[in-house]
Design a protein around this motif. Sequence first.
Motif, PDB file in Angstrom:
ATOM      1  N   UNK A 222      10.472  37.795  10.555  1.00 28.10           N
ATOM      2  CA  UNK A 222      10.790  38.485  11.810  1.00 28.10           C
ATOM      3  C   UNK A 222      12.164  39.141  11.745  1.00 28.10           C
ATOM      4  N   UNK A 223      13.145  38.435  11.180  1.00 26.70           N
ATOM      5  CA  UNK A 223      14.485  39.009  11.073  1.00 26.70           C
ATOM      6  C   UNK A 223      14.485  40.200  10.116  1.00 26.70           C
ATOM      7  N   UNK A 224      13.748  40.107   9.027  1.00 32.42           N
ATOM      8  CA  UNK A 224      13.696  41.205   8.061  1.00 32.42           C
ATOM      9  C   UNK A 224      13.029  42.444   8.675  1.00 32.42           C
ATOM     10  N   UNK A 225      12.089  42.207   9.626  1.00 33.30           N
ATOM     11  CA  UNK A 225      11.402  43.330  10.273  1.00 33.30           C
ATOM     12  C   UNK A 225      12.240  43.999  11.352  1.00 33.30           C
ATOM     13  N   UNK A 226      13.390  43.414  11.687  1.00 30.80           N
ATOM     14  CA  UNK A 226      14.246  44.009  12.717  1.00 30.80           C
ATOM     15  C   UNK A 226      14.937  45.258  12.182  1.00 30.80           C
ATOM     16  N   UNK A 227      15.590  45.985  13.065  1.00 23.98           N
ATOM     17  CA  UNK A 227      16.264  47.233  12.703  1.00 23.98           C
ATOM     18  C   UNK A 227      17.671  46.928  12.189  1.00 23.98           C
ATOM     19  N   UNK A 228      17.783  46.664  10.895  1.00 22.28           N
ATOM     20  CA  UNK A 228      19.063  46.295  10.308  1.00 22.28           C
ATOM     21  C   UNK A 228      19.573  47.284   9.266  1.00 22.28           C
TER      22      UNK A 228
ATOM     23  N   UNK B 101      10.082  28.475  19.111  1.00 17.66           N
ATOM     24  CA  UNK B 101      10.222  29.178  17.843  1.00 17.66           C
ATOM     25  C   UNK B 101       9.455  30.497  17.857  1.00 17.66           C
ATOM     26  N   UNK B 102       8.317  30.540  18.537  1.00 20.35           N
ATOM     27  CA  UNK B 102       7.577  31.799  18.679  1.00 20.35           C
ATOM     28  C   UNK B 102       8.396  32.813  19.484  1.00 20.35           C
ATOM     29  N   UNK B 103       9.025  32.334  20.557  1.00 12.88           N
ATOM     30  CA  UNK B 103       9.888  33.219  21.352  1.00 12.88           C
ATOM     31  C   UNK B 103      11.090  33.686  20.529  1.00 12.88           C
ATOM     32  N   UNK B 104      11.642  32.765  19.754  1.00  9.90           N
ATOM     33  CA  UNK B 104      12.812  33.093  18.936  1.00  9.90           C
ATOM     34  C   UNK B 104      12.466  34.138  17.883  1.00  9.90           C
ATOM     35  N   UNK B 105      11.285  34.026  17.287  1.00 13.11           N
ATOM     36  CA  UNK B 105      10.849  35.006  16.291  1.00 13.11           C
ATOM     37  C   UNK B 105      10.761  36.402  16.898  1.00 13.11           C
TER      38      UNK B 105
ATOM     39  N   UNK C 269      15.196  31.100   5.402  1.00 13.30           N
ATOM     40  CA  UNK C 269      14.177  30.922   4.370  1.00 13.30           C
ATOM     41  C   UNK C 269      13.976  29.451   3.988  1.00 13.30           C
ATOM     42  N   UNK C 270      14.795  28.572   4.543  1.00 13.46           N
ATOM     43  CA  UNK C 270      14.616  27.144   4.316  1.00 13.46           C
ATOM     44  C   UNK C 270      13.616  26.603   5.337  1.00 13.46           C
ATOM     45  N   UNK C 271      12.461  26.124   4.915  1.00 10.20           N
ATOM     46  CA  UNK C 271      11.441  25.668   5.872  1.00 10.20           C
ATOM     47  C   UNK C 271      11.870  24.405   6.611  1.00 10.20           C
ATOM     48  N   UNK C 272      11.399  24.271   7.818  1.00  7.17           N
ATOM     49  CA  UNK C 272      11.624  23.051   8.599  1.00  7.17           C
ATOM     50  C   UNK C 272      10.512  22.063   8.261  1.00  7.17           C
ATOM     51  N   UNK C 273      10.883  20.949   7.667  1.00 10.40           N
ATOM     52  CA  UNK C 273       9.901  19.933   7.299  1.00 10.40           C
ATOM     53  C   UNK C 273      10.386  18.577   7.792  1.00 10.40           C
ATOM     54  N   UNK C 274       9.434  17.697   8.031  1.00  6.59           N
ATOM     55  CA  UNK C 274       9.732  16.309   8.359  1.00  6.59           C
ATOM     56  C   UNK C 274       9.271  15.437   7.194  1.00  6.59           C
TER      57      UNK C 274
ATOM     58  N   UNK D  11      -0.990  17.949  10.984  1.00 14.37           N
ATOM     59  CA  UNK D  11      -1.422  19.346  11.127  1.00 14.37           C
ATOM     60  C   UNK D  11      -0.330  20.184  11.784  1.00 14.37           C
ATOM     61  N   UNK D  12       0.291  19.633  12.828  1.00 11.37           N
ATOM     62  CA  UNK D  12       1.378  20.337  13.498  1.00 11.37           C
ATOM     63  C   UNK D  12       2.541  20.615  12.551  1.00 11.37           C
ATOM     64  N   UNK D  13       2.820  19.687  11.649  1.00  9.92           N
ATOM     65  CA  UNK D  13       3.918  19.882  10.696  1.00  9.92           C
ATOM     66  C   UNK D  13       3.651  21.066   9.787  1.00  9.92           C
ATOM     67  N   UNK D  14       2.384  21.248   9.396  1.00  7.98           N
ATOM     68  CA  UNK D  14       2.046  22.435   8.603  1.00  7.98           C
ATOM     69  C   UNK D  14       2.308  23.711   9.379  1.00  7.98           C
ATOM     70  N   UNK D  15       1.876  23.723  10.649  1.00  3.82           N
ATOM     71  CA  UNK D  15       2.111  24.904  11.488  1.00  3.82           C
ATOM     72  C   UNK D  15       3.604  25.136  11.695  1.00  3.82           C
ATOM     73  N   UNK D  16       4.356  24.044  11.872  1.00  9.30           N
ATOM     74  CA  UNK D  16       5.795  24.171  12.109  1.00  9.30           C
ATOM     75  C   UNK D  16       6.499  24.773  10.890  1.00  9.30           C
ATOM     76  N   UNK D  17       6.087  24.362   9.705  1.00  5.03           N
ATOM     77  CA  UNK D  17       6.660  24.934   8.486  1.00  5.03           C
ATOM     78  C   UNK D  17       6.366  26.424   8.393  1.00  5.03           C
ATOM     79  N   UNK D  18       5.120  26.803   8.721  1.00  6.09           N
ATOM     80  CA  UNK D  18       4.763  28.226   8.720  1.00  6.09           C
ATOM     81  C   UNK D  18       5.582  28.994   9.751  1.00  6.09           C
ATOM     82  N   UNK D  19       5.767  28.390  10.934  1.00  2.00           N
ATOM     83  CA  UNK D  19       6.562  29.042  11.985  1.00  2.00           C
ATOM     84  C   UNK D  19       7.992  29.290  11.517  1.00  2.00           C
ATOM     85  N   UNK D  20       8.572  28.302  10.834  1.00  2.00           N
ATOM     86  CA  UNK D  20       9.958  28.446  10.381  1.00  2.00           C
ATOM     87  C   UNK D  20      10.088  29.535   9.323  1.00  2.00           C
ATOM     88  N   UNK D  21       9.082  29.651   8.456  1.00  2.00           N
ATOM     89  CA  UNK D  21       9.124  30.693   7.433  1.00  2.00           C
ATOM     90  C   UNK D  21       8.915  32.079   8.034  1.00  2.00           C
TER      91      UNK D  21
END
Length: 408
Positions: free
Chosen positions: A333-339, A222-226, A358-363, A318-328
């Motif tokens: 990242x997409x908004x910061x692209x040249x669009x 997800x970091x690479x994807x961002x 904008x939909x967070x990934x949650x378990x 704890x990882x789930x919290x980080x994962x939700x932040x990563x998804x948001x």
Amino acid sequence: MVVRKYFPSMYTKEDSAPAKSRNATLYLLRCVFLMGIRTPPQRFFVVYCLWSFALNLCSTFYQPIGFMTGYISHLSEFTPGEFLTSLQVAFNAWSCSTKVVIVWILVKRFDVATEILDEMDKMLTKSSERRNVHRAVALSNRIFFFFMTVYIGYATSTFISAIFMGRPPYQNYYPWLDWRASKWQYWLQTGLEYFAMLGACFQDVCVDCYPINFVLPLRAHMANFAQRLRNLGNDPDESADERYAKLVKCIKDHKVILRFCDTLRPMIGGTIFVQLLVVGLVMGFTLINIVKFADFGSRVAALSFMSAVLLETTPFCTLCNYLTDDSLKLADALFESNWIDQEKRYKTTLTHFLHNLQKPIVFMAGNVFTISVATNLTASKFSFSVFTLVQNMDIAEKLGKLSKPHEN
């Protein structure tokens, strides 16, 4: 360097090495195979079936029954410390057995998830992206062995403490076996209980650590994807069609990530839900034992047990919290692209994609509550409620009085 020779996936590979995200679960899946819950191999079919029968009979199915039957048969013979030591493990044994059954039913999802990780690896083109995956793989395997050390350490410390006290660790009920009758029956029961607890701890490592082993490489991807989203539209040499094709590819990559999460969601939701239900109760009994009854050896074993219980939920929550932040962050990242200067077709597609990001990934734990640090804290705080209840009702003092005739 002996460890590196036999466990190479515990160490970070060079950036030039191809990324293999599935190696983050390499040792985990080998241990899952040793749990006896996979399809038996043709070459060792009989051996595997016998091993699976012995391990799961002792650890998965009989051990929880042995605890309860032992209480009914010999409750008056327990000291308070022995009773609480056995009781805290009994609740955890029931939860462990339930989690093993859940994983057993859904074990093929591990294979599907590793195949999806292979798909994600094909998206990587830069050395920096491979570096992120290599680090996640190494960290994942080191965490797995750390879990194994803590869990096996608890079983062994309890076994050693029981030897010094001259009693089996948990005093489970075994038909036609009375450890008080002779020395060899004592050692036989102690050995059986140790084997069953070792097997249970081995299983517990697998069913508690697999969410971490799968989510860590996911976070790396997800970091690479961002970063890929952030770089969209920044190449001046690209044509409009090429930029649009890259955007479409990112949409497909995002669907792969969501498919990976959907594959693991039923298994994670089931096992974490079971553990969150019992974590407060188990820790409450452990605190009572440490404060009121345990000697030095028993305190060491109880603290090891408490560490193992905390490891069952805290790291992944704890990882789930980080994962939700990563998804948001993907939407940012997409908004910061040249669009802004792109064609209408590109903007329209990007707008829909941005809405989905904008939909967070949650378990969810059992489709009841979100798996997060806040949920874990709420469940853990229940242990203090149990401790306070026992204090106010003087249950500890009553147990101590009941044990005095036994000691005399």
